[in-house]
Design an enzyme around this catalytic site. Structure first.
Site, PDB file in Angstrom:
ATOM      1  N   LYS A 123      45.786  -5.740  83.998  1.00  0.00           N
ATOM      2  CA  LYS A 123      45.062  -5.220  85.157  1.00  0.00           C
ATOM      3  C   LYS A 123      43.561  -5.174  84.910  1.00  0.00           C
ATOM      4  O   LYS A 123      42.757  -5.581  85.768  1.00  0.00           O
ATOM      5  CB  LYS A 123      45.563  -3.807  85.489  1.00  0.00           C
ATOM      6  CG  LYS A 123      44.959  -3.241  86.747  1.00  0.00           C
ATOM      7  CD  LYS A 123      45.310  -1.790  86.929  1.00  0.00           C
ATOM      8  CE  LYS A 123      44.206  -0.920  86.359  1.00  0.00           C
ATOM      9  NZ  LYS A 123      44.393   0.502  86.584  1.00  0.00           N
ATOM     10  N   CYS A 193      45.883   6.613 103.145  1.00  0.00           N
ATOM     11  CA  CYS A 193      47.258   6.467 102.640  1.00  0.00           C
ATOM     12  C   CYS A 193      47.349   7.131 101.266  1.00  0.00           C
ATOM     13  O   CYS A 193      47.536   6.482 100.241  1.00  0.00           O
ATOM     14  CB  CYS A 193      47.642   4.989 102.584  1.00  0.00           C
ATOM     15  SG  CYS A 193      49.413   4.728 102.424  1.00  0.00           S
ATOM     16  N   CYS A 200      49.630   9.697 107.913  1.00  0.00           N
ATOM     17  CA  CYS A 200      50.246   8.737 108.829  1.00  0.00           C
ATOM     18  C   CYS A 200      49.973   9.082 110.293  1.00  0.00           C
ATOM     19  O   CYS A 200      49.861   8.183 111.132  1.00  0.00           O
ATOM     20  CB  CYS A 200      51.752   8.680 108.598  1.00  0.00           C
ATOM     21  SG  CYS A 200      52.216   8.284 106.904  1.00  0.00           S
ATOM     22  N   CYS A 203      46.722   7.567 111.070  1.00  0.00           N
ATOM     23  CA  CYS A 203      46.424   6.315 110.359  1.00  0.00           C
ATOM     24  C   CYS A 203      46.103   5.178 111.334  1.00  0.00           C
ATOM     25  O   CYS A 203      46.773   5.005 112.351  1.00  0.00           O
ATOM     26  CB  CYS A 203      47.622   5.930 109.491  1.00  0.00           C
ATOM     27  SG  CYS A 203      47.391   4.360 108.658  1.00  0.00           S
ATOM     28  N   CYS A 209      53.048  -0.109 110.482  1.00  0.00           N
ATOM     29  CA  CYS A 209      53.556   0.272 109.162  1.00  0.00           C
ATOM     30  C   CYS A 209      54.971   0.823 109.239  1.00  0.00           C
ATOM     31  O   CYS A 209      55.226   1.771 109.987  1.00  0.00           O
ATOM     32  CB  CYS A 209      52.629   1.331 108.559  1.00  0.00           C
ATOM     33  SG  CYS A 209      53.190   1.930 106.955  1.00  0.00           S
TER      34      CYS A 209
END
Ligand code: SF4
Length: 228
Positions: A123, A193, A200, A203, A209
């Site tokens: 990463k 999020c 939500c 959102c 979603c």
């Protein structure tokens, strides 16, 4: 709306909103491979603001590999103290500086070379290449990218390994989105999020979603089931 249209609309809305959110720490080091490498390494398991505080303290003292190597171990530890595992990361930082100096002052341009460095996993290497060199053959997968990818059903919820999540995302996201995906998800994941209690109800992509792994605990209140 088919899946390609859904993804395009998700991306469009999140990208349009991103300027209202806190920029990522790594965005300060675009085109600066050494600083991108150090910031990426320090950012592991650390909040954005703590990484930025450590970077500012460190680079106020020394900003090149040679100059950092001239610092004492204690000076390095004190500077990067805001980040988690700062004692280990102080040792990694010295190793990184020694290797970059030995490489003629040049940060490597491949994942294979970078992951030979202490403290540099897949990463960190991918994030360094993307930020420092604009090499975006892969998508940096951190906790935000993984979590939101699963909630949006872009990634299999059972996939754990970041390189595998990268593979799954690359299957569904158009190539043009790859360079921007990590930063957008970091910003979106901090503003909307959220890990445990995603917002939500308000959102900007709630109609797009499926909220995989999220439950509505009471009207307008949502919670992740990831930790159940
Ligand atoms: S609707 Fe909820 S789970 Fe889906 S992206 Fe928005 S905040 Fe995240």
């Amino acid at each position: 709306m088919d899946e390609a249209e859904r993804i395009a609309e998700l991306y469009h809305r999140i990208r349009a909103a991103a300027s209202n959110w806190e920029p990522t720490t790594l965005s300060h080091y675009v085109g600066q491979p050494f600083k991108a490498l150090v910031a990426s390494m320090l950012s592991a398991q650390t909040r954005e603001e703590q990484t930025l505080a450590a970077m500012n303290a460190l680079f106020a003292l020394a900003s090149t590999p040679d100059a950092i190597l001239a610092l004492s171990d204690e000076q390095i530890r004190q500077a990067i103290r805001p980040v988690s595992y700062f004692e280990s990361k102080a040792r990694y930082l010295r190793d990184i500086c020694e290797r970059v100096v030995a490489n003629g002052g040049v940060v490597p341009r491949t994942v294979d070379e970078l992951t030979q460095y202490k403290g540099v996993g897949w990463k960190v290497a991918v994030l360094t290449l993307a930020t420092g060199y604009g090499i975006t053959d892969d998508i940096t997968v951190d906790v935000h990218v993984a979590r939101i990818g699963k909630r949006l059903r872009l990634v299999n919820p059972n996939t754990k390994q970041p390189p595998k999540i990268n593979d799954e995302l690359k299957m569904v996201l158009p190539r043009a989105m790859w360079p921007h995906w990590n930063a957008l998800m970091v910003q979106f994941g901090r503003a909307v999020c959220l890990p445990t209690y995603p917002r939500c109800g308000t959102c900007l992509v709630r109609d797009l979603c499926p909220r995989v792994g999220v439950v509505e605990t009471s009207p307008g209140s949502f919670r992740s089931t990831e930790y159940d």
